[in-house]
Design an enzyme around this catalytic site. Sequence first.
Site, short mmCIF file in Angstrom:
data_model
loop_
_atom_site.label_atom_id
_atom_site.label_comp_id
_atom_site.label_asym_id
_atom_site.label_seq_id
_atom_site.Cartn_x
_atom_site.Cartn_y
_atom_site.Cartn_z
CB SER A 96 -0.85 0.04 1.15
OG SER A 96 -0.12 0.14 2.36
CB CYS A 97 3.78 2.38 1.55
SG CYS A 97 2.79 2.07 2.89
CG LEU A 98 7.86 0.51 -1.21
CD1 LEU A 98 9.11 -0.37 -1.76
CD2 LEU A 98 8.61 1.69 -0.44
CG ASP A 157 4.42 6.59 -0.54
OD1 ASP A 157 3.45 7.15 -0.44
OD2 ASP A 157 4.81 6.36 0.57
#
Length: 435
Positions: A266-268, A271
């Site tokens: 859910s992040c890399l 982002d």
Amino acid sequence: MKIGVIGLGFVGLSLSSVLASKGYDIVGIDIDKEKCNKIINGISPFFEPKLDKTLQNGLKKKLKISDNFLLINECDFIFVTVGTPQNLNGSIDLSIIKKAISTIGENLLKNKKKPIILIKSTVIPGTIKKIILPILEKKSNKKDGKDFGLISNPEFLQESSAIRDTKFPHVVVLGGNQTVFMEKTKKLFTKLHPNVPIITTNHQTSEMIKYANNSFLATKISFINQLSNICQKIPGANIDDIGKTIGLDPRIGKLFLNAGPGYGGSCLPKDMKALINFANISGINPTLLNAVEEINAKQLEQIILMAKQKLGDLASKKITILGTAFKPDTDDIRDSIAIELIKKLLKKKAKIIIHDPKAIKNTKRIFENKISYAKTIEDALSKSQCVIIMTQWKQYEKLNNNKFKHMTTKFVIDCRRMLVGKQLDIDYYAIGLGK
Ligand code: UGA
């Protein structure tokens, strides 16, 4: 002293539970009533090792969970840990955080306390100054630095080690003006994490540190993935020996050099997209970041190509996917590469059967009856024509000839090199190994 935490996802729930288990007086707030009820009963709404135990420990002490925002009026520190998802064009979606900040502002209006608001949610540089601060000041009719403090405090925890990372962070970053509020915050963190470096800077640099961190990690992964692709063309070459060795150079560092099917979660990916979007609108062509993303997307194509080279047309071929979680020890499938792979294989009309120790329930929500779900690895492998190991769950290390014996075609693509060195009577391909 009372601490409020708004948004009980991975970051917020881990933070609330850890702080409460240390004896702090905590109120965890989330708009989702159903989620709150689960948490009140000591059950985490998602799987995260050690979270349930820490939560239950916190609940026995001073952890209160509620969907009532009025409770923030009692708080001296308010951590904002709500999600900042992405829009379709990759830009950041600030609607959830804007709403949370508006509510905090409205409550501040009537509040006699001078709380410190810490933004843990990942936001594009400039967001705190240009968007969050004006909302807060307008809704509360109060001033930053005088009536309340507003500090950027990015989070670096990893899912699957969220409790450990919350207890033992490698750094604490505090972005904001150098006021008494900043001094108070530094004191809180020094007490919480006595030997951890505290970096103080301005809001926008702090916001950028978070993107620098995640985009560098993504870059390391795409770097090793590109080298692994080259290794596949060198008979006998092994990407793990290369990663391990260059990682011994302290200038490089040993972590995040495991080649695989690409980074997910859910992040890399989110982002990276947000930073690329921000660079573009700022007039910077982010060539390196674009290449990192492109390499990531191509890893998946490569897996499909490996399958096609052996099986030909994939239509009606029975393919087993081992692991749908974006990494082991989580049930999180958000932006998981395995989920992307299944979508692509379904387009090619392959018949998919999956196994995952924790993520079946979440996977079912996406694919329903379009694919099959196996309870055991044996069932997943039975009559299969191709096994693709996507997530490095410990269980898959035990795969052996006996487990593969009921496959129709004994063909394995190992994206995590979990079976290297085993005497296997199968057709074995692995990402990063030269055949
Ligand atoms: C990531 C960062 O690692 C955290 O520091 C950050 O706080 C978090 O995002 C966030 O911004 O909230 P997380 O999403 O939990 O944490 O996952 P990672 O452990 O970073 O893994 C991301 C992906 O990279 C996974 O798909 C994993 O399989 C892949 N990966 C990781 C590799 O392919 N190779 C590696 O060597 C490491």
